[in-house]
Design a protein around this motif. Structure first.
Motif, PDB file in Angstrom:
ATOM      1  N   PRO A   1       0.804  -1.202  -0.036  1.00  0.00           N
ATOM      2  CA  PRO A   1       0.178   0.025   0.105  1.00  0.00           C
ATOM      3  C   PRO A   1       0.836   1.219   0.025  1.00  0.00           C
ATOM      4  N   GLU A   2       0.236   2.449  -0.574  1.00  0.00           N
ATOM      5  CA  GLU A   2       0.925   3.456  -0.386  1.00  0.00           C
ATOM      6  C   GLU A   2       0.991   4.243   0.966  1.00  0.00           C
ATOM      7  N   PRO A   3       2.015   4.829   1.426  1.00  0.00           N
ATOM      8  CA  PRO A   3       2.040   5.452   2.485  1.00  0.00           C
ATOM      9  C   PRO A   3       0.779   6.360   3.089  1.00  0.00           C
ATOM     10  N   GLY A   4       0.344   6.137   4.144  1.00  0.00           N
ATOM     11  CA  GLY A   4      -0.800   6.824   4.643  1.00  0.00           C
ATOM     12  C   GLY A   4      -0.486   8.093   5.375  1.00  0.00           C
ATOM     13  N   LEU A   5      -1.423   8.815   5.813  1.00  0.00           N
ATOM     14  CA  LEU A   5      -1.061  10.089   6.627  1.00  0.00           C
ATOM     15  C   LEU A   5      -0.932   9.772   7.831  1.00  0.00           C
TER      16      LEU A   5
ATOM     17  N   GLU B   1      -1.634  14.861   9.802  1.00  0.00           N
ATOM     18  CA  GLU B   1      -2.054  15.230   8.441  1.00  0.00           C
ATOM     19  C   GLU B   1      -3.589  14.696   8.197  1.00  0.00           C
ATOM     20  N   MET B   2      -3.873  13.653   8.978  1.00  0.00           N
ATOM     21  CA  MET B   2      -5.360  13.283   8.939  1.00  0.00           C
ATOM     22  C   MET B   2      -6.291  14.463   9.465  1.00  0.00           C
ATOM     23  N   VAL B   3      -5.929  15.218  10.416  1.00  0.00           N
ATOM     24  CA  VAL B   3      -6.838  16.026  11.160  1.00  0.00           C
ATOM     25  C   VAL B   3      -6.934  17.381   9.956  1.00  0.00           C
ATOM     26  N   THR B   4      -5.608  17.372   9.409  1.00  0.00           N
ATOM     27  CA  THR B   4      -5.644  18.658   8.423  1.00  0.00           C
ATOM     28  C   THR B   4      -6.518  18.224   7.086  1.00  0.00           C
ATOM     29  N   LEU B   5      -6.566  16.870   6.757  1.00  0.00           N
ATOM     30  CA  LEU B   5      -7.314  16.449   5.397  1.00  0.00           C
ATOM     31  C   LEU B   5      -8.770  16.518   5.981  1.00  0.00           C
ATOM     32  N   GLN B   6      -9.280  16.185   7.281  1.00  0.00           N
ATOM     33  CA  GLN B   6     -10.603  16.244   7.676  1.00  0.00           C
ATOM     34  C   GLN B   6     -11.011  17.501   7.696  1.00  0.00           C
ATOM     35  N   LYS B   7     -10.146  18.738   8.125  1.00  0.00           N
ATOM     36  CA  LYS B   7     -10.803  19.775   8.131  1.00  0.00           C
ATOM     37  C   LYS B   7     -10.927  20.472   6.580  1.00  0.00           C
ATOM     38  N   ARG B   8      -9.654  20.080   5.882  1.00  0.00           N
ATOM     39  CA  ARG B   8     -10.377  20.711   4.412  1.00  0.00           C
ATOM     40  C   ARG B   8     -11.383  20.053   3.854  1.00  0.00           C
TER      41      ARG B   8
ATOM     42  N   LEU C   1      -8.513  11.058  -9.251  1.00  0.00           N
ATOM     43  CA  LEU C   1      -7.718  10.149  -8.714  1.00  0.00           C
ATOM     44  C   LEU C   1      -8.408   8.724  -8.613  1.00  0.00           C
ATOM     45  N   PRO C   2      -7.495   7.772  -8.359  1.00  0.00           N
ATOM     46  CA  PRO C   2      -8.036   6.139  -7.805  1.00  0.00           C
ATOM     47  C   PRO C   2      -8.986   6.453  -6.722  1.00  0.00           C
ATOM     48  N   ALA C   3     -10.186   6.299  -6.928  1.00  0.00           N
ATOM     49  CA  ALA C   3     -11.073   6.501  -5.888  1.00  0.00           C
ATOM     50  C   ALA C   3     -11.265   5.264  -4.928  1.00  0.00           C
ATOM     51  N   ASP C   4     -10.060   4.841  -4.271  1.00  0.00           N
ATOM     52  CA  ASP C   4     -10.282   3.704  -3.257  1.00  0.00           C
ATOM     53  C   ASP C   4     -10.200   3.886  -1.909  1.00  0.00           C
ATOM     54  N   ALA C   5     -10.681   5.254  -1.460  1.00  0.00           N
ATOM     55  CA  ALA C   5     -10.908   5.867  -0.128  1.00  0.00           C
ATOM     56  C   ALA C   5      -9.524   5.551   0.782  1.00  0.00           C
ATOM     57  N   TRP C   6      -8.584   5.596   0.213  1.00  0.00           N
ATOM     58  CA  TRP C   6      -7.358   5.543   0.975  1.00  0.00           C
ATOM     59  C   TRP C   6      -6.419   7.000   0.718  1.00  0.00           C
ATOM     60  N   PRO C   7      -6.591   7.634   1.770  1.00  0.00           N
ATOM     61  CA  PRO C   7      -5.878   9.246   1.668  1.00  0.00           C
ATOM     62  C   PRO C   7      -4.262   9.022   1.854  1.00  0.00           C
ATOM     63  N   THR C   8      -3.875   9.839   0.617  1.00  0.00           N
ATOM     64  CA  THR C   8      -2.317   9.851   0.584  1.00  0.00           C
ATOM     65  C   THR C   8      -1.801  11.429   0.592  1.00  0.00           C
ATOM     66  N   GLN C   9      -0.492  11.270   0.639  1.00  0.00           N
ATOM     67  CA  GLN C   9      -0.086  12.663   0.214  1.00  0.00           C
ATOM     68  C   GLN C   9      -0.404  13.323  -1.026  1.00  0.00           C
ATOM     69  N   ALA C  10      -0.865  12.663  -2.041  1.00  0.00           N
ATOM     70  CA  ALA C  10      -1.135  13.157  -3.443  1.00  0.00           C
ATOM     71  C   ALA C  10      -2.742  13.689  -3.327  1.00  0.00           C
ATOM     72  N   LEU C  11      -3.334  13.176  -2.255  1.00  0.00           N
ATOM     73  CA  LEU C  11      -4.728  13.832  -2.228  1.00  0.00           C
ATOM     74  C   LEU C  11      -4.547  15.019  -1.278  1.00  0.00           C
ATOM     75  N   LEU C  12      -3.875  14.958  -0.342  1.00  0.00           N
ATOM     76  CA  LEU C  12      -3.755  15.981   0.556  1.00  0.00           C
ATOM     77  C   LEU C  12      -3.155  17.479  -0.028  1.00  0.00           C
ATOM     78  N   GLY C  13      -2.271  17.077  -0.860  1.00  0.00           N
ATOM     79  CA  GLY C  13      -1.678  18.121  -1.857  1.00  0.00           C
ATOM     80  C   GLY C  13      -2.722  18.719  -2.872  1.00  0.00           C
ATOM     81  N   ARG C  14      -3.747  18.143  -3.048  1.00  0.00           N
ATOM     82  CA  ARG C  14      -4.692  18.591  -3.987  1.00  0.00           C
ATOM     83  C   ARG C  14      -5.814  19.464  -3.442  1.00  0.00           C
ATOM     84  N   ILE C  15      -6.146  19.314  -2.334  1.00  0.00           N
ATOM     85  CA  ILE C  15      -7.264  19.920  -1.814  1.00  0.00           C
ATOM     86  C   ILE C  15      -6.731  21.001  -0.490  1.00  0.00           C
TER      87      ILE C  15
END
Length: 392
Positions: A331-335, A339-346, A378-392
């Motif tokens: 699996p790709e590295p997670g957050l 970082e997860m808190v930041t993602l949730q807020k965004r 992005l591949p919509a597999d529900a796994w948050p990555t740095q790539a997703l965090l960097g886009r929102i």
């Protein structure tokens, strides 16, 4: 020992009946205890039972400290499952299955629940009864009912424990368990015991602390009452093709098993259960472990609301019944939690319901991540990555 979140457990069982303002809490503890005795009599509990139960009740500061410092499940599935599932627990589980074979036979007959399901809960909750908690249960419940954070959840449990005392199935001076009032080898709340307690060993009492038969039969009855479908599977490891439509994965996208087979999904070690519906579960995204979650998997969330706990418990149940170690993949590295808190807020700022902003990748956050991944291409597999965090 992994403690379920008591608030989640109580809400799942529908025990929050009265709003907090309608219940007395706080203030002088002696007056509060007297109020409990008055309400007990109004509920039809004999005055002597209420008096005996409440004699010597005290506030327990350790309970309040534990309540304020509740842990959360921040580990990912691979890390969490490897920390809970050991060769020792597997061996002990298999031994317990043989030792209590007659109890499990009756459970299968009466409730249609496989031994592995209950063995997994028994292992995670108390290490098969070895670690049941050292908090005085009466004092824990009275303390949490007196505390004004959630009296509507815990005050009813006080009266349920009184009823158990009146029946001779609770010793207020000696009964010990978890800080939030769960009792016994499978850690059940007093109202759970009143509703689902089973005298599994035939001694005329329901003793979840000392009787494995009582504990296992009672847990089985509770799961059955929560909607467990007799004789059906709950979770199965699968293989998925590289071109699967990832946006159709996740617990909110259940489909007939035949449709998954047509899409290239296969059971890794055993055939899929045809005739049922299932959801493809990717706890760490499309490059990590993959499972098919059947309808019974949803019942697990009434026991514990943690996604990673539920998935691990369900998987461990399959291991106890002979399934191989899952393929961890790559699996790709997670957050990180921060970082997860930041993602949730965004995500919340974009209008998504992520549940609590707590750094936990729960079901609601997963659904929000998947929708945002699809929006961004992005591949919509529900796994948050740095790539997703960097886009929102």
């Amino acid at each position: 020992m992994i403690r379920p979140a008591p608030l989640a457990r109580l809400l799942a069982l529908g025990l929050a009946v009265l709003p907090a303002p309608a219940l007395a809490c706080g203030g002088d503890f002696g007056a509060f205890v007297a109020g409990l005795a008055d309400e007990a009599r109004a509920r039809g509990i004999p005055a002597e039972a209420a008096k005996g139960f409440l004699a010597g009740a005290r506030l327990d500061g350790r309970v309040l400290k534990a309540d304020r410092a509740q842990g959360v499940f921040r580990k990912d599935f691979i890390e969490f499952s490897r920390s809970l599932i050991s060769a020792g627990r597997l061996s002990t589980g298999q031994s317990m299955a043989k030792k209590h074979a007659e109890v499990f036979r009756r459970i299968g007959r009466d409730y249609g629940i496989s031994p592995g399901v209950l063995l997994a809960f028994w292992a995670f909750e108390t290490d098969f009864g070895a670690v049941q908690g050292d908090f005085n249960t009466r004092d824990a419940l009275v303390t949490l009912a007196h505390d004004c954070r959630r009296p509507e959840l815990f005050r009813p449990q006080v009266f349920a424990a009184m009823e158990l005392y009146a029946r001779g199935d609770f010793d207020p001076a000696r009964t010990q368990g978890a800080w939030a009032g769960e009792i016994g080898q499978v850690q059940m709340l007093p109202e759970d015991i009143l509703r689902n307690g089973v005298d599994g060993d035939g001694d005329g009492h329901v003793q979840l602390k000392t009787s494995a038969a009582d504990a296992l039969m009672s847990a089985a009855k509770m799961l059955h009452g929560l909607g467990w479908r007799a004789g059906e599977p709950w979770l199965q490891e699968i293989t998925v093709p590289d071109d699967l439509d990832w946006a159709k994965t996740g617990l909110n996208h259940a489909r007939p098993v035949a449709e998954w087979e047509a899409a290239g999904v296969r059971g890794r070690s055993t055939p899929l259960a045809r005739g049922l519906r299932g959801a493809v579960l990717l706890p760490m995204g499309r490059k990590g472990p993959a499972f098919l979650a059947y309808p019974n998997f949803r019942v697990y969330f009434s026991w514990n609301k943690s996604f990673v706990y539920v998935t691990t418990a369900a998987y461990f149940a399959t291991r106890l019944e002979g399934a191989p170690v899952y393929d961890a993949g790559a699996p790709e590295p997670g957050l990180s939690a921060k970082e997860m808190v930041t993602l949730q807020k965004r995500l919340a700022a974009r209008g998504y319901d992520v549940g609590a902003i707590d750094g936990i990748l729960g079901e609601k956050t997963r659904e929000a991540v998947q929708r945002e991944q699809a929006r961004l291409g992005l591949p919509a597999d529900a796994w948050p990555t740095q790539a997703l965090l960097g886009r929102i």
